[in-house]
Enzyme design. Structure first.
Site, PDB file in Angstrom:
ATOM      1  CB  SER A 291     -37.913  12.303  22.516  1.00 57.82           C
ATOM      2  OG  SER A 291     -38.779  10.982  22.809  1.00 57.82           O
TER       3      SER A 291
ATOM      4  CG  ASP B 187     -44.197   8.085  15.593  1.00 55.27           C
ATOM      5  OD1 ASP B 187     -43.252   8.595  14.988  1.00 55.27           O
ATOM      6  OD2 ASP B 187     -44.350   7.121  16.452  1.00 55.27           O
TER       7      ASP B 187
END
Length: 424
Positions: free
Chosen positions: A160, A305
Protein backbone atom coordinates in the site's frame (compact mmCIF):
# COMPACT_ATOMS: atom_id res chain seq x y z
CA UNK A 1 -29.20 -3.04 9.86
CA UNK A 2 -30.94 -4.69 6.91
CA UNK A 3 -31.70 -2.73 3.74
CA UNK A 4 -34.06 -3.99 1.06
CA UNK A 5 -33.72 -2.49 -2.42
CA UNK A 6 -36.50 -2.81 -4.98
CA UNK A 7 -36.02 -2.41 -8.74
CA UNK A 8 -36.01 1.36 -9.29
CA UNK A 9 -35.36 4.13 -11.76
CA UNK A 10 -33.45 7.16 -10.52
CA UNK A 11 -33.27 10.74 -11.73
CA UNK A 12 -32.17 14.07 -10.31
CA UNK A 13 -29.17 15.92 -8.95
CA UNK A 14 -26.88 14.95 -6.07
CA UNK A 15 -23.75 16.32 -4.42
CA UNK A 16 -20.93 13.82 -3.92
CA UNK A 17 -19.79 13.11 -0.34
CA UNK A 18 -16.57 14.54 1.10
CA UNK A 19 -13.45 12.51 0.35
CA UNK A 20 -12.16 10.59 3.34
CA UNK A 21 -8.80 10.29 1.55
CA UNK A 22 -8.60 14.08 1.44
CA UNK A 23 -10.15 14.63 4.89
CA UNK A 24 -7.87 12.23 6.76
CA UNK A 25 -4.76 13.60 5.08
CA UNK A 26 -5.91 17.11 5.98
CA UNK A 27 -6.21 16.10 9.65
CA UNK A 28 -2.68 14.67 9.63
CA UNK A 29 -1.23 17.69 7.80
CA UNK A 30 -3.01 20.11 10.14
CA UNK A 31 -1.38 18.73 13.27
CA UNK A 32 1.98 18.29 11.52
CA UNK A 33 2.04 21.85 10.16
CA UNK A 34 1.04 23.54 13.44
CA UNK A 35 -0.92 26.76 13.76
CA UNK A 36 -4.58 27.08 12.82
CA UNK A 37 -6.20 25.11 10.02
CA UNK A 38 -9.74 25.78 8.86
CA UNK A 39 -11.26 22.72 7.18
CA UNK A 40 -14.21 23.35 4.89
CA UNK A 41 -16.60 20.62 3.70
CA UNK A 42 -15.31 18.24 6.42
CA UNK A 43 -16.22 14.58 6.11
CA UNK A 44 -18.37 12.81 8.69
CA UNK A 45 -17.72 9.14 7.98
CA UNK A 46 -16.50 6.81 10.71
CA UNK A 47 -12.98 6.97 9.27
CA UNK A 48 -13.06 10.78 9.34
CA UNK A 49 -14.23 10.76 12.96
CA UNK A 50 -11.43 8.34 13.84
CA UNK A 51 -8.85 10.68 12.27
CA UNK A 52 -10.14 13.60 14.33
CA UNK A 53 -9.92 11.45 17.45
CA UNK A 54 -6.31 10.58 16.65
CA UNK A 55 -5.15 14.17 16.25
CA UNK A 56 -6.94 15.15 19.46
CA UNK A 57 -5.03 12.38 21.24
CA UNK A 58 -1.85 13.79 19.69
CA UNK A 59 -2.50 17.26 21.08
CA UNK A 60 -4.70 19.12 18.59
CA UNK A 61 -7.68 21.23 19.67
CA UNK A 62 -10.74 20.93 17.42
CA UNK A 63 -13.68 23.32 17.20
CA UNK A 64 -16.81 22.88 15.08
CA UNK A 65 -18.05 26.19 13.70
CA UNK A 66 -21.02 26.14 11.34
CA UNK A 67 -19.98 23.83 8.49
CA UNK A 68 -16.25 24.19 9.18
CA UNK A 69 -13.73 22.61 11.51
CA UNK A 70 -11.03 24.68 13.17
CA UNK A 71 -7.94 22.67 14.13
CA UNK A 72 -5.30 24.29 16.32
CA UNK A 73 -1.92 22.62 16.76
CA UNK A 74 1.34 23.42 18.49
CA UNK A 75 2.93 20.31 17.01
CA UNK A 76 2.64 16.64 17.83
CA UNK A 77 2.64 16.32 21.62
CA UNK A 78 0.51 13.37 22.70
CA UNK A 79 -1.88 13.96 25.58
CA UNK A 80 -2.86 10.27 25.72
CA UNK A 81 -0.91 7.01 25.88
CA UNK A 82 -3.45 5.32 23.59
CA UNK A 83 -4.46 6.23 20.05
CA UNK A 84 -7.46 4.54 18.42
CA UNK A 85 -7.73 4.40 14.61
CA UNK A 86 -11.16 2.80 14.35
CA UNK A 87 -11.32 0.60 11.25
CA UNK A 88 -9.34 2.95 9.01
CA UNK A 89 -6.54 1.34 7.02
CA UNK A 90 -5.31 4.74 5.88
CA UNK A 91 -5.51 6.01 9.45
CA UNK A 92 -3.33 3.29 11.00
CA UNK A 93 -0.75 3.44 8.22
CA UNK A 94 -0.57 7.23 8.02
CA UNK A 95 -0.73 8.15 11.70
CA UNK A 96 1.63 5.51 13.16
CA UNK A 97 4.81 7.33 11.99
CA UNK A 98 3.37 10.60 13.34
CA UNK A 99 2.61 8.94 16.68
CA UNK A 100 6.24 7.74 16.69
CA UNK A 101 7.44 11.35 16.85
CA UNK A 102 6.66 11.25 20.59
CA UNK A 103 9.19 10.24 23.23
CA UNK A 104 6.62 8.34 25.30
CA UNK A 105 5.46 4.79 24.56
CA UNK A 106 2.03 4.98 22.91
CA UNK A 107 -0.33 2.12 22.14
CA UNK A 108 -2.12 2.21 18.78
CA UNK A 109 -5.36 0.23 18.50
CA UNK A 110 -8.07 -0.43 15.97
CA UNK A 111 -11.23 -2.47 15.50
CA UNK A 112 -13.04 -4.68 13.03
CA UNK A 113 -11.01 -5.92 10.10
CA UNK A 114 -8.12 -3.62 11.04
CA UNK A 115 -6.99 -5.97 13.80
CA UNK A 116 -6.26 -8.69 11.23
CA UNK A 117 -4.44 -6.53 8.66
CA UNK A 118 -0.65 -6.96 8.43
CA UNK A 119 1.48 -4.27 10.11
CA UNK A 120 4.86 -5.92 9.56
CA UNK A 121 5.95 -2.79 7.70
CA UNK A 122 6.31 -0.90 10.97
CA UNK A 123 8.17 -3.74 12.67
CA UNK A 124 10.70 -3.62 9.84
CA UNK A 125 10.98 0.11 9.08
CA UNK A 126 10.48 2.11 12.28
CA UNK A 127 13.45 0.56 14.16
CA UNK A 128 15.64 1.95 11.35
CA UNK A 129 14.40 5.39 12.43
CA UNK A 130 15.28 4.84 16.11
CA UNK A 131 11.72 3.92 17.08
CA UNK A 132 11.02 0.85 19.21
CA UNK A 133 8.01 -1.17 18.07
CA UNK A 134 6.03 -3.99 19.63
CA UNK A 135 3.18 -5.75 17.84
CA UNK A 136 1.12 -8.90 18.09
CA UNK A 137 3.09 -10.89 15.51
CA UNK A 138 2.72 -8.14 12.94
CA UNK A 139 -0.87 -7.28 13.95
CA UNK A 140 -2.50 -4.70 16.24
CA UNK A 141 -2.12 -3.43 18.85
CA UNK A 142 1.15 -1.63 18.18
CA UNK A 143 3.25 0.01 20.88
CA UNK A 144 5.67 2.60 19.50
CA UNK A 145 8.23 4.71 21.34
CA UNK A 146 10.21 7.45 19.62
CA UNK A 147 11.11 10.03 18.83
CA UNK A 148 11.41 9.12 15.16
CA UNK A 149 14.65 10.40 13.59
CA UNK A 150 14.49 10.86 9.79
CA UNK A 151 17.18 9.01 7.89
CA UNK A 152 17.95 7.47 4.51
CA UNK A 153 15.78 4.37 4.16
CA UNK A 154 14.39 2.02 1.54
CA UNK A 155 10.77 0.88 1.86
CA UNK A 156 8.57 -1.57 -0.03
CA UNK A 157 5.51 0.08 -1.54
CA UNK A 158 3.90 -3.07 -2.94
CA UNK A 159 1.26 -3.57 -0.23
CA UNK A 160 0.00 0.00 0.00
CA UNK A 161 1.13 3.55 -0.71
CA UNK A 162 -0.43 4.53 2.63
CA UNK A 163 2.71 3.49 4.51
CA UNK A 164 4.72 5.92 2.37
CA UNK A 165 2.17 8.65 3.08
CA UNK A 166 2.78 8.28 6.81
CA UNK A 167 6.57 8.37 6.44
CA UNK A 168 6.41 11.44 4.18
CA UNK A 169 4.25 13.34 6.68
CA UNK A 170 6.40 12.30 9.65
CA UNK A 171 9.60 13.38 7.89
CA UNK A 172 8.06 16.76 7.05
CA UNK A 173 6.81 17.22 10.63
CA UNK A 174 10.26 16.31 11.99
CA UNK A 175 12.04 18.77 9.70
CA UNK A 176 13.94 16.10 7.78
CA UNK A 177 17.06 17.51 6.12
CA UNK A 178 19.21 16.02 3.36
CA UNK A 179 17.57 12.59 3.58
CA UNK A 180 16.11 10.29 0.95
CA UNK A 181 13.27 7.78 1.08
CA UNK A 182 13.81 5.14 -1.60
CA UNK A 183 10.70 3.21 -2.63
CA UNK A 184 10.42 -0.11 -4.47
CA UNK A 185 7.33 -1.57 -6.17
CA UNK A 186 5.14 1.43 -5.37
CA UNK A 187 1.40 0.95 -5.91
CA UNK A 188 -1.38 3.57 -6.11
CA UNK A 189 0.84 6.44 -7.22
CA UNK A 190 -2.16 8.82 -7.57
CA UNK A 191 -2.66 8.61 -3.81
CA UNK A 192 0.94 9.69 -3.29
CA UNK A 193 0.18 12.67 -5.53
CA UNK A 194 -2.75 13.50 -3.25
CA UNK A 195 -0.50 13.30 -0.18
CA UNK A 196 2.10 15.61 -1.73
CA UNK A 197 -0.62 18.09 -2.78
CA UNK A 198 -2.07 18.19 0.76
CA UNK A 199 1.43 18.70 2.20
CA UNK A 200 1.89 21.65 -0.14
CA UNK A 201 -1.52 23.11 0.78
CA UNK A 202 -0.62 23.03 4.48
CA UNK A 203 2.82 24.59 4.04
CA UNK A 204 4.85 21.46 4.77
CA UNK A 205 8.00 20.76 2.80
CA UNK A 206 7.18 18.74 -0.30
CA UNK A 207 10.10 16.42 -1.07
CA UNK A 208 11.62 16.18 -4.51
CA UNK A 209 9.89 13.31 -6.30
CA UNK A 210 12.25 11.25 -8.46
CA UNK A 211 9.74 9.37 -10.61
CA UNK A 212 8.19 7.79 -7.48
CA UNK A 213 11.41 5.84 -6.93
CA UNK A 214 12.79 8.17 -4.28
CA UNK A 215 11.76 11.26 -2.34
CA UNK A 216 14.41 13.73 -1.20
CA UNK A 217 13.94 16.20 1.67
CA UNK A 218 16.23 19.23 1.49
CA UNK A 219 15.13 20.61 4.86
CA UNK A 220 14.06 23.90 3.30
CA UNK A 221 10.49 24.28 4.47
CA UNK A 222 8.42 26.96 2.74
CA UNK A 223 7.64 30.16 4.61
CA UNK A 224 5.41 29.01 7.44
CA UNK A 225 2.04 30.67 7.86
CA UNK A 226 0.17 30.52 11.14
CA UNK A 227 -3.13 29.71 9.46
CA UNK A 228 -4.53 28.25 6.29
CA UNK A 229 -7.90 27.17 4.87
CA UNK A 230 -8.41 23.84 3.16
CA UNK A 231 -11.51 22.59 1.36
CA UNK A 232 -11.99 18.82 1.41
CA UNK A 233 -12.55 17.48 -2.09
CA UNK A 234 -15.59 15.56 -3.19
CA UNK A 235 -14.99 11.82 -2.96
CA UNK A 236 -14.41 9.98 -6.21
CA UNK A 237 -14.53 6.67 -4.32
CA UNK A 238 -18.06 7.26 -3.07
CA UNK A 239 -18.99 9.25 -6.16
CA UNK A 240 -18.14 6.22 -8.30
CA UNK A 241 -21.20 4.42 -6.91
CA UNK A 242 -23.44 7.36 -7.82
CA UNK A 243 -21.98 7.51 -11.34
CA UNK A 244 -22.47 3.77 -11.86
CA UNK A 245 -26.00 3.92 -10.42
CA UNK A 246 -26.82 6.60 -13.00
CA UNK A 247 -25.39 4.51 -15.84
CA UNK A 248 -27.54 1.59 -14.74
CA UNK A 249 -30.76 3.12 -13.45
CA UNK A 250 -31.42 6.65 -14.73
CA UNK A 251 -30.01 10.02 -15.74
CA UNK A 252 -28.39 11.77 -12.79
CA UNK A 253 -26.31 14.91 -12.35
CA UNK A 254 -23.47 14.52 -9.83
CA UNK A 255 -21.76 17.67 -8.54
CA UNK A 256 -18.79 18.23 -6.25
CA UNK A 257 -16.27 16.02 -8.06
CA UNK A 258 -13.09 17.75 -9.26
CA UNK A 259 -12.14 16.38 -12.68
CA UNK A 260 -8.59 17.65 -12.06
CA UNK A 261 -8.29 15.80 -8.74
CA UNK A 262 -5.30 13.58 -8.01
CA UNK A 263 -7.62 10.97 -6.45
CA UNK A 264 -6.99 7.60 -8.08
CA UNK A 265 -10.67 6.69 -8.28
CA UNK A 266 -11.29 9.47 -10.79
CA UNK A 267 -10.42 6.66 -13.23
CA UNK A 268 -14.06 5.53 -12.96
CA UNK A 269 -14.66 8.00 -15.80
CA UNK A 270 -12.43 5.91 -18.08
CA UNK A 271 -14.47 2.79 -17.34
CA UNK A 272 -17.77 4.57 -17.99
CA UNK A 273 -16.53 5.89 -21.31
CA UNK A 274 -15.03 2.52 -22.28
CA UNK A 275 -18.28 0.66 -21.76
CA UNK A 276 -20.37 3.19 -23.68
CA UNK A 277 -22.33 4.78 -20.85
CA UNK A 278 -23.90 8.12 -21.68
CA UNK A 279 -21.68 10.68 -19.96
CA UNK A 280 -21.25 14.45 -20.16
CA UNK A 281 -18.39 16.03 -18.18
CA UNK A 282 -18.46 19.71 -17.31
CA UNK A 283 -16.33 21.73 -14.88
CA UNK A 284 -19.01 21.85 -12.18
CA UNK A 285 -20.95 18.64 -12.77
CA UNK A 286 -21.05 15.24 -14.44
CA UNK A 287 -24.21 13.91 -16.08
CA UNK A 288 -24.58 10.16 -16.63
CA UNK A 289 -27.48 8.35 -18.30
CA UNK A 290 -28.17 4.73 -19.28
CA UNK A 291 -27.15 3.54 -22.74
CA UNK A 292 -26.57 0.05 -24.16
CA UNK A 293 -23.22 -0.89 -22.59
CA UNK A 294 -20.53 -3.31 -23.69
CA UNK A 295 -17.83 -5.20 -21.78
CA UNK A 296 -14.58 -3.36 -21.09
CA UNK A 297 -10.99 -3.96 -19.98
CA UNK A 298 -9.75 -1.95 -17.01
CA UNK A 299 -6.54 -1.93 -14.94
CA UNK A 300 -7.45 -1.21 -11.30
CA UNK A 301 -4.00 -1.84 -9.83
CA UNK A 302 -3.64 1.81 -8.81
CA UNK A 303 -7.30 2.21 -7.83
CA UNK A 304 -8.39 -1.08 -6.19
CA UNK A 305 -11.31 0.57 -4.36
CA UNK A 306 -13.05 0.78 -7.75
CA UNK A 307 -13.49 -3.00 -7.98
CA UNK A 308 -16.93 -3.05 -6.25
CA UNK A 309 -18.58 -0.34 -8.38
CA UNK A 310 -16.87 -1.73 -11.50
CA UNK A 311 -18.39 -5.16 -10.83
CA UNK A 312 -21.85 -3.58 -10.50
CA UNK A 313 -21.24 -1.76 -13.79
CA UNK A 314 -19.88 -4.82 -15.58
CA UNK A 315 -22.95 -6.84 -14.57
CA UNK A 316 -24.98 -4.71 -16.98
CA UNK A 317 -22.41 -4.67 -19.82
CA UNK A 318 -22.84 -7.14 -22.66
CA UNK A 319 -19.93 -9.60 -22.77
CA UNK A 320 -17.01 -10.47 -20.49
CA UNK A 321 -15.35 -7.58 -18.68
CA UNK A 322 -11.74 -8.02 -17.54
CA UNK A 323 -10.38 -6.08 -14.55
CA UNK A 324 -6.72 -6.27 -13.59
CA UNK A 325 -5.33 -5.82 -10.06
CA UNK A 326 -7.03 -8.57 -8.05
CA UNK A 327 -3.88 -8.92 -5.93
CA UNK A 328 -4.64 -5.54 -4.32
CA UNK A 329 -7.90 -6.82 -2.78
CA UNK A 330 -6.72 -9.27 -0.15
CA UNK A 331 -6.17 -6.88 2.75
CA UNK A 332 -9.29 -4.73 2.55
CA UNK A 333 -12.29 -4.74 4.91
CA UNK A 334 -12.95 -8.17 3.42
CA UNK A 335 -11.07 -10.20 0.83
CA UNK A 336 -12.96 -8.28 -1.81
CA UNK A 337 -12.26 -10.56 -4.76
CA UNK A 338 -13.83 -13.56 -3.02
CA UNK A 339 -16.57 -11.46 -1.43
CA UNK A 340 -17.62 -9.93 -4.76
CA UNK A 341 -17.60 -13.37 -6.37
CA UNK A 342 -19.74 -14.82 -3.57
CA UNK A 343 -22.31 -12.04 -3.14
CA UNK A 344 -22.82 -11.19 -6.81
CA UNK A 345 -22.96 -14.93 -7.48
CA UNK A 346 -26.10 -15.00 -5.33
CA UNK A 347 -27.61 -12.48 -7.78
CA UNK A 348 -26.70 -14.68 -10.77
CA UNK A 349 -23.50 -13.00 -11.92
CA UNK A 350 -20.59 -15.21 -12.95
CA UNK A 351 -17.20 -13.92 -11.77
CA UNK A 352 -14.00 -15.86 -12.44
CA UNK A 353 -10.65 -15.15 -10.80
CA UNK A 354 -7.51 -15.93 -12.79
CA UNK A 355 -4.34 -14.89 -11.01
CA UNK A 356 -4.44 -11.06 -11.09
CA UNK A 357 -7.51 -10.91 -13.34
CA UNK A 358 -11.23 -10.77 -12.59
CA UNK A 359 -13.53 -11.88 -15.44
CA UNK A 360 -17.15 -10.75 -15.17
CA UNK A 361 -19.72 -12.25 -17.55
CA UNK A 362 -22.32 -9.50 -17.81
CA UNK A 363 -25.41 -8.63 -19.77
CA UNK A 364 -27.52 -11.57 -18.58
CA UNK A 365 -29.46 -9.59 -15.98
CA UNK A 366 -29.37 -9.97 -12.20
CA UNK A 367 -31.86 -11.56 -9.82
CA UNK A 368 -32.68 -10.05 -6.46
CA UNK A 369 -31.26 -12.06 -3.57
CA UNK A 370 -30.31 -11.98 0.08
CA UNK A 371 -26.71 -10.76 0.24
CA UNK A 372 -24.27 -9.82 3.01
CA UNK A 373 -21.88 -6.87 3.20
CA UNK A 374 -19.22 -8.88 5.06
CA UNK A 375 -18.95 -5.67 7.12
CA UNK A 376 -17.42 -4.01 4.04
CA UNK A 377 -18.81 -0.59 3.11
CA UNK A 378 -18.02 -0.88 -0.60
CA UNK A 379 -19.61 -4.33 -0.90
CA UNK A 380 -22.83 -2.97 0.64
CA UNK A 381 -22.94 -0.04 -1.79
CA UNK A 382 -22.08 -2.19 -4.81
CA UNK A 383 -24.91 -4.60 -4.03
CA UNK A 384 -27.37 -1.72 -3.55
CA UNK A 385 -26.42 -0.14 -6.87
CA UNK A 386 -26.62 -3.45 -8.74
CA UNK A 387 -30.01 -4.15 -7.15
CA UNK A 388 -31.57 -1.09 -8.80
CA UNK A 389 -32.13 -3.01 -12.04
CA UNK A 390 -32.26 -6.57 -10.74
CA UNK A 391 -35.39 -8.68 -11.05
CA UNK A 392 -37.07 -8.72 -7.66
CA UNK A 393 -36.00 -7.47 -4.24
CA UNK A 394 -32.46 -7.52 -2.89
CA UNK A 395 -31.85 -7.65 0.86
CA UNK A 396 -28.50 -6.49 2.21
CA UNK A 397 -27.49 -7.71 5.66
CA UNK A 398 -25.08 -5.66 7.80
CA UNK A 399 -25.92 -2.76 5.52
CA UNK A 400 -24.69 -0.24 8.12
CA UNK A 401 -21.16 -0.94 6.91
CA UNK A 402 -21.55 2.15 4.70
CA UNK A 403 -20.97 4.35 7.77
CA UNK A 404 -17.25 3.75 7.37
CA UNK A 405 -17.04 5.99 4.31
CA UNK A 406 -20.45 7.24 3.10
CA UNK A 407 -23.06 7.33 5.87
CA UNK A 408 -25.60 9.22 3.72
CA UNK A 409 -25.45 6.78 0.81
CA UNK A 410 -28.89 5.19 1.24
CA UNK A 411 -30.53 8.57 1.82
CA UNK A 412 -28.81 9.96 -1.27
CA UNK A 413 -29.97 7.24 -3.65
CA UNK A 414 -33.44 7.35 -2.07
CA UNK A 415 -33.60 11.08 -2.81
CA UNK A 416 -32.97 10.20 -6.47
CA UNK A 417 -35.91 7.81 -6.51
CA UNK A 418 -34.47 4.49 -5.36
CA UNK A 419 -37.02 2.34 -3.56
CA UNK A 420 -35.46 0.98 -0.41
CA UNK A 421 -36.41 0.11 3.11
CA UNK A 422 -34.15 0.16 6.17
CA UNK A 423 -34.73 -2.04 9.23
CA UNK A 424 -32.55 -1.80 12.30
Amino acid sequence: MVVTVEPSSIKGEIWAPASKSSMQRACAAAIAAGGTSIIRNPGKSNDDKAALGVIQALGAAIEQKDSELIIRSSGIHARSTTVHCGESGLGIRMFTPLVALNEEAITITGEGSLVTRPMDFFDEVLPQLQVSVQSRQGKLPLVVKGPLKPGNITIDGSLSSQFLTGILLAYAAAGAKDVTITVTNLKSKPYVDLTLKVMEDFGLEVPQNNNYESFYFTGNRPTVTDSRTYTVEGDWSGGAFLLVAAAIAGETIISGLDVFSTQADKAILQALMSCGAGISIESEQITVRPMPMKAFHFNATDCPDLFPPLVALAAYCEGTTVIEGVGRLTHKESNRALTLQEEFGKMGLSIELQDDLMLIKGGQGLTGAQVHSHHDHRIAMACAVAALKATGSTTIEKAEAINKSYPDFYEHIRSLGAKLNQEV
